[in-house]
Motif scaffolding. Structure first.
Motif, mmCIF file in Angstrom:
data_model
loop_
_atom_site.group_PDB
_atom_site.id
_atom_site.type_symbol
_atom_site.label_atom_id
_atom_site.label_comp_id
_atom_site.label_asym_id
_atom_site.label_seq_id
_atom_site.Cartn_x
_atom_site.Cartn_y
_atom_site.Cartn_z
ATOM 1 N N LEU A 83 -14.269 7.192 -5.118
ATOM 2 C CA LEU A 83 -13.111 8.058 -4.835
ATOM 3 C C LEU A 83 -12.701 8.839 -6.082
ATOM 4 C CD1 LEU A 83 -11.047 5.595 -2.633
ATOM 5 C CD2 LEU A 83 -11.617 7.938 -1.960
ATOM 6 N N ILE A 84 -12.709 8.171 -7.222
ATOM 7 C CA ILE A 84 -12.303 8.822 -8.469
ATOM 8 C C ILE A 84 -13.319 9.874 -8.895
ATOM 9 C CG2 ILE A 84 -11.999 8.416 -10.944
ATOM 10 C CD1 ILE A 84 -10.676 5.750 -10.205
ATOM 11 N N LEU A 85 -14.605 9.518 -8.856
ATOM 12 C CA LEU A 85 -15.630 10.435 -9.362
ATOM 13 C C LEU A 85 -15.818 11.639 -8.447
ATOM 14 C CD1 LEU A 85 -18.351 7.989 -10.740
ATOM 15 C CD2 LEU A 85 -16.449 9.090 -11.937
ATOM 16 N N VAL A 86 -15.876 11.412 -7.141
ATOM 17 C CA VAL A 86 -16.089 12.526 -6.213
ATOM 18 C C VAL A 86 -14.922 13.508 -6.264
ATOM 19 C CG1 VAL A 86 -16.254 13.140 -3.765
ATOM 20 C CG2 VAL A 86 -17.634 11.267 -4.680
ATOM 21 N N ASN A 87 -13.706 12.975 -6.432
ATOM 22 C CA ASN A 87 -12.523 13.844 -6.454
ATOM 23 C C ASN A 87 -12.095 14.233 -7.867
ATOM 24 O OD1 ASN A 87 -11.479 14.006 -3.512
ATOM 25 N ND2 ASN A 87 -11.944 11.836 -3.776
ATOM 26 N N ASP A 88 -12.886 13.827 -8.871
ATOM 27 C CA ASP A 88 -12.634 14.178 -10.269
ATOM 28 C C ASP A 88 -11.183 13.885 -10.653
ATOM 29 O OD1 ASP A 88 -13.176 15.065 -12.813
ATOM 30 O OD2 ASP A 88 -12.880 17.192 -12.345
ATOM 31 N N LEU A 89 -10.786 12.624 -10.459
ATOM 32 C CA LEU A 89 -9.415 12.213 -10.728
ATOM 33 C C LEU A 89 -9.309 11.568 -12.103
ATOM 34 C CD1 LEU A 89 -8.625 10.528 -7.290
ATOM 35 C CD2 LEU A 89 -8.077 12.868 -7.992
ATOM 36 N N ILE A 115 0.839 -1.204 0.000
ATOM 37 C CA ILE A 115 0.000 0.000 0.000
ATOM 38 C C ILE A 115 0.869 1.248 0.000
ATOM 39 C CG2 ILE A 115 -1.665 1.327 1.356
ATOM 40 C CD1 ILE A 115 -2.842 -1.337 2.296
ATOM 41 N N GLU A 116 1.980 1.212 0.759
ATOM 42 C CA GLU A 116 2.869 2.386 0.788
ATOM 43 C C GLU A 116 3.437 2.667 -0.594
ATOM 44 O OE1 GLU A 116 7.053 4.038 2.729
ATOM 45 O OE2 GLU A 116 6.286 2.072 3.325
ATOM 46 N N ALA A 117 3.917 1.636 -1.271
ATOM 47 C CA ALA A 117 4.502 1.840 -2.605
ATOM 48 C C ALA A 117 3.470 2.399 -3.568
ATOM 49 C CB ALA A 117 5.060 0.512 -3.126
ATOM 50 N N LEU A 118 2.255 1.870 -3.510
ATOM 51 C CA LEU A 118 1.209 2.326 -4.417
ATOM 52 C C LEU A 118 0.752 3.739 -4.064
ATOM 53 C CD1 LEU A 118 -0.258 1.173 -6.850
ATOM 54 C CD2 LEU A 118 -2.010 0.269 -5.321
ATOM 55 N N ALA A 119 0.655 4.043 -2.771
ATOM 56 C CA ALA A 119 0.242 5.384 -2.343
ATOM 57 C C ALA A 119 1.262 6.433 -2.776
ATOM 58 C CB ALA A 119 0.046 5.415 -0.830
ATOM 59 N N ARG A 120 2.547 6.108 -2.686
ATOM 60 C CA ARG A 120 3.580 7.039 -3.142
ATOM 61 C C ARG A 120 3.442 7.315 -4.639
ATOM 62 N NH1 ARG A 120 7.965 8.417 -0.245
ATOM 63 N NH2 ARG A 120 8.196 7.538 1.858
ATOM 64 N N MET A 121 3.150 6.276 -5.415
ATOM 65 C CA MET A 121 3.014 6.451 -6.850
ATOM 66 C C MET A 121 1.761 7.266 -7.196
ATOM 67 S SD MET A 121 2.979 3.535 -9.781
ATOM 68 C CE MET A 121 1.277 3.123 -9.482
ATOM 69 N N LEU A 122 0.691 7.047 -6.418
ATOM 70 C CA LEU A 122 -0.563 7.749 -6.673
ATOM 71 C C LEU A 122 -0.506 9.216 -6.239
ATOM 72 C CD1 LEU A 122 -3.144 5.064 -5.525
ATOM 73 C CD2 LEU A 122 -3.272 6.300 -7.688
ATOM 74 N N ALA A 123 0.312 9.508 -5.249
ATOM 75 C CA ALA A 123 0.287 10.820 -4.604
ATOM 76 C C ALA A 123 0.326 11.994 -5.591
ATOM 77 C CB ALA A 123 1.422 10.919 -3.587
ATOM 78 N N PRO A 124 1.293 12.062 -6.532
ATOM 79 C CA PRO A 124 1.317 13.220 -7.439
ATOM 80 C C PRO A 124 0.056 13.343 -8.282
ATOM 81 C CG PRO A 124 3.378 11.967 -7.555
ATOM 82 C CD PRO A 124 2.399 11.129 -6.805
ATOM 83 N N GLN A 125 -0.583 12.214 -8.568
ATOM 84 C CA GLN A 125 -1.773 12.237 -9.433
ATOM 85 C C GLN A 125 -3.021 12.712 -8.696
ATOM 86 O OE1 GLN A 125 -1.991 8.680 -12.169
ATOM 87 N NE2 GLN A 125 -0.346 7.937 -10.845
ATOM 88 N N VAL A 126 -2.979 12.681 -7.350
ATOM 89 C CA VAL A 126 -4.141 13.132 -6.581
ATOM 90 C C VAL A 126 -3.835 14.405 -5.788
ATOM 91 C CG1 VAL A 126 -4.968 10.769 -6.399
ATOM 92 C CG2 VAL A 126 -3.622 11.725 -4.531
ATOM 93 N N PRO A 158 -6.093 15.022 -0.050
ATOM 94 C CA PRO A 158 -5.189 14.314 -0.968
ATOM 95 C C PRO A 158 -4.479 13.115 -0.352
ATOM 96 C CG PRO A 158 -4.947 16.684 -1.229
ATOM 97 C CD PRO A 158 -5.837 16.475 -0.047
ATOM 98 N N VAL A 159 -3.988 13.252 0.886
ATOM 99 C CA VAL A 159 -3.287 12.132 1.515
ATOM 100 C C VAL A 159 -4.262 10.985 1.769
ATOM 101 C CG1 VAL A 159 -1.934 11.389 3.507
ATOM 102 C CG2 VAL A 159 -1.597 13.677 2.568
ATOM 103 N N SER A 160 -5.450 11.314 2.262
ATOM 104 C CA SER A 160 -6.464 10.278 2.506
ATOM 105 C C SER A 160 -6.843 9.568 1.217
ATOM 106 C CB SER A 160 -7.718 10.905 3.129
ATOM 107 O OG SER A 160 -7.455 11.443 4.401
ATOM 108 N N VAL A 161 -7.010 10.338 0.149
ATOM 109 C CA VAL A 161 -7.415 9.752 -1.133
ATOM 110 C C VAL A 161 -6.341 8.804 -1.650
ATOM 111 C CG1 VAL A 161 -7.928 10.264 -3.549
ATOM 112 C CG2 VAL A 161 -8.955 11.646 -1.739
#
Length: 686
Positions: free
Chosen positions: A489-495, A367-378, A446-449
């Motif tokens: 998560l994607i739709l509410v945050n328009d990601l 989860i940490e590795a994936l969250a780090r990768m997702l972070a800039p995109q959210v 953003p961090v929660s997402v």
């Protein structure tokens, strides 16, 4: 027409079973009556801790006489055929008629069933219902064979009319029906006779029993809120607890008690959970501070000291429960201060998440590795997202969450704050499980997402990788809920995210295409709930980039908006005509007409206008699609409606001139490709 009253009186029925039991009593009795020919005007069922009650109004006094005619074999049929017919009707040979028909003499049986009195039918139906009642759990007692949720003590079964009432005779393992019931166990012991439902309900209330569970709930809530308001406080709403407590009492008496000062600094969720789970108490909150300061309990009787003794006993038991909670809280804080949340989480290395997916600690690393990768995109900082992911599940190793599993996440936030984490990390600990359902709040920080998405994508990809997918109604790992969580998560945050790539990053063993199909199925449900047509969804799913859920949804909504206009509706007809003509020609000729039409071969004004319109629309669609401005792209496409209509009105596509024919077929291909750059219109129905 008589009215029917049934009461099944027993020892205490568990509160969680009462509503379903009253519904089952109503359903099975009324179904049995109707099947036997007794119709009725209305029916209602009620439950208290010690009784199930059913009232049926406007019941027929007797079932009607029925006459059924059955056609049999020919009169000269083999004896075995005639004997079989007679057995089926229950008649003898001289009781059936012989009638002349175009096919010869045929046997006919007229079966007349006389009606039966309601008392006879009700007795049979009720006995069968009692013996076959679908309790989730039931018991036997004494030496009889009857099973009931708790020992059944008496049966009241009464038919009442204007001229009086009569007992319906029922005998179930020696429990004989009558016209009596009991009031409150302590405040009005002893039996009393009743003559109708109105008499029954009124006498029960006089005997300190409120029959209707909704009335008990309203009474409890009104008294609780009034007591709290008088003290400048408010009751924490808890509908499930209210329903449960109303099933624990027949005569609700609402009392408000104090919480000892030493426990007031516990997190409000801890106080609320402990009191709800162990004591069935409502929490009373100070609206100015948010602290839980008092509790509401509901007694089942009035007392001479106005509940003082009851409150004293409850407060004593509550003190012991909250002392345990305080010990867990302080012990957990001690661990946090000594070793931090990452230290608290170390025991998770010895906790198996799944035997094919490793431990909880292994899952946290993923989860940490994936969250780090997702972070800039959210919009989150990778280091903060990684920090939150490392500690988000630490509270699973806490004593508080071990005692109250429903507090996972919430306690993580408190422990993260106590450890000095900030910048959205504590919130991520609390929110990363969300959303848990279709109406649950969706994290927006953003961090929660980033952590919430990583958590759910790891679940989905991991279980897909080991072939543990939902099958039919079985979904033991709640993967449908995880997919719906990703979508919300994607739709509410328009990601704008490429889920295909994220799935591969989460677990390269997972079949990303198959998992995307699963997510798309969940998305279809979401969009249909928003009134998006299924064919429009399919038209957009067929387009490239369909793993971008946000993009896909915007495209579908824009397409539906266009198709709801007259231009959009007519454009579909023009597109379908162009596509059909082109497909037939390509099949017949064995070639693809995709080499680009030449405007110099345009003969008619409408043909030239269509060329110009396509130039204009394509020039507008391209930048709109690049900017993901689907409404603009759809509007541009809809502008083709008029020139396409005019073209088909004036022009014969399959001209005898082969050069003109090829050019016009290439023009149809251009129409198809222009429209298809926006959505696959071939999937639109109608």
């Amino acid at each position: 027409m008589p009215d029917l009253l049934i009461e099944l009186f027993s020892e205490e029925i568990p509160a969680r079973m009462q509503m379903r039991a009253s519904e089952d009593l109503k359903k099975h009795v009324t179904n049995g009556l109707v099947e036997a020919g007794l119709t009725y005007a209305s029916a209602a069922a009620f439950a208290t801790p010690r009784r199930l009650c059913l009232t049926v109004e406007g019941l027929l006094a007797a079932s009607p006489t029925t006459r059924e005619e059955r056609k049999g074999p020919r009169a000269d049929a083999p004896d075995k055929a005639i004997e079989g017919f007679l057995r089926g009707t229950g008649l003898s040979r001289d009781q059936v008629e012989t009638r002349a028909t175009p096919k010869g003499d045929v046997l006919f049986a007229v079966i007349e069933k006389p009606g039966r009195p309601a008392t006879e039918i009700v007795g049979e139906v009720l006995e069968n219902v009692i013996r076959t009642f679908p309790w989730p759990k039931s018991m036997r007692w004494g030496t009889g064979s009857l099973r009931w949720v708790r020992p059944l003590q008496s049966i009241l079964c009464l038919l009442s009319a204007e001229d009086g009432s009569e007992i319906v005779p029922v005998d179930v393992d020696g429990i004989v029906s009558g016209d009596t019931t009991e009031g409150h166990r302590f405040m009005a012991p002893g039996r009393m006779s009743v003559s109708s439902f109105e008499d029954y309900e009124a006498k029960l209330k006089q005997a300190f029993v409120v029959l209707n569970p909704e009335e008990r709930s309203r009474h409890i809530w009104a008294d609780a809120t009034n007591l709290a308001f008088a003290a400048g406080l408010e009751v924490v709403e808890d509908r499930n607890l209210l329903a449960e407590v109303s099933g624990l009492v027949e005569w609700p008496v609402v009392l408000m008690g104090d919480i000892a000062d030493e426990f007031l600094d516990l997190p409000p969720e801890v106080l609320q959970t402990s009191m709800r789970e162990h004591q069935k108490f409502f929490s009373v909150r100070n609206p100015k501070t948010g602290r839980i300061e008092k509790f509401i309990t509901v007694a089942n009787r009035e007392t001479e000291d106005n509940g003082a003794t009851i409150l004293a006993g409850n407060q004593k038991v509550l003190g012991a429960r909250l002392a345990d909670a305080k010990f867990f809280w302080e012990n957990d804080l001690r661990v946090v201060h000594q070793v931090g949340l990452e230290g608290m989480a170390r025991p998770l290395a010895d906790v198996t998440f799944h035997n094919k997916l490793g431990s909880q600690a292994d899952r946290i690393d993923r989860i940490e590795a994936l969250a780090r990768m997702l972070a800039p995109q959210v919009g989150a900082k990778p280091d903060l997202a990684g920090e939150a992911a490392r500690i988000a599940k630490a509270d699973l190793a806490s004593e508080m969450v071990y005692e109250f599993p429903e507090l996972q996440g919430l306690m993580g936030r408190y422990y993260a704050e106590a450890a000095g984490h900030n910048d959205g990390v504590p919130e991520a600990c609390a929110e990363h499980y969300s959303p848990l359902g279709p109406t649950d709040d969706v994290p927006t920080g953003p961090v929660s997402v980033s952590v919430a998405l990583a958590d759910k994508l790891d679940m989905l990809a991991g279980f897909w990788a080991i072939e543990e997918k939902p099958t039919g109604s079985k979904d033991p790992f709640a993967l449908r809920r995880a997919a719906l969580g990703v979508i919300r998560l994607i739709l509410v945050n328009d990601l704008s995210l490429s889920l295909h790539g994220l799935i591969t990053q989460a677990d390269e063993r997972a079949d990303a295409d198959d998992l995307m199909a699963f997510i798309h199925d969940r998305l279809k449900v979401v969009l249909r709930d928003q009134s998006i047509r299924h064919d429009i969804i399919d038209a957009c799913l067929s387009m490239p980039g369909n793993d971008d859920i946000s993009l896909l949804t915007k495209r579908a909504k824009a397409l539906q908006a266009v198709l709801e206009t007259e231009d959009g509706e007519n454009l579909i007809q023009g597109f379908r005509r162009a596509n059909n003509i082109l497909t037939q020609a390509e099949d017949r000729d064995g070639v693809e007409y995709s080499f680009g039409p030449d405007p110099k071969f345009a003969e008619t004004a409408s043909e030239k206008t269509l060329f110009a319109a396509l130039d204009d629309v394509e020039a507008r669609i391209a930048p709109a699609m690049t900017a993901q401005d689907f409404p603009a792209a759809m509007a541009a496409m809809a502008d083709l409606r008029a020139p396409i209509d005019a073209f088909f009105t004036d022009v014969q596509v399959n001209s005898e001139n082969e050069t003109l024919r090829r050019n016009r077929l290439n023009l149809l291909h251009r129409i198809r490709s222009t429209c298809s750059s926006v959505a696959d219109l071939s999937r639109i129905e109608g």
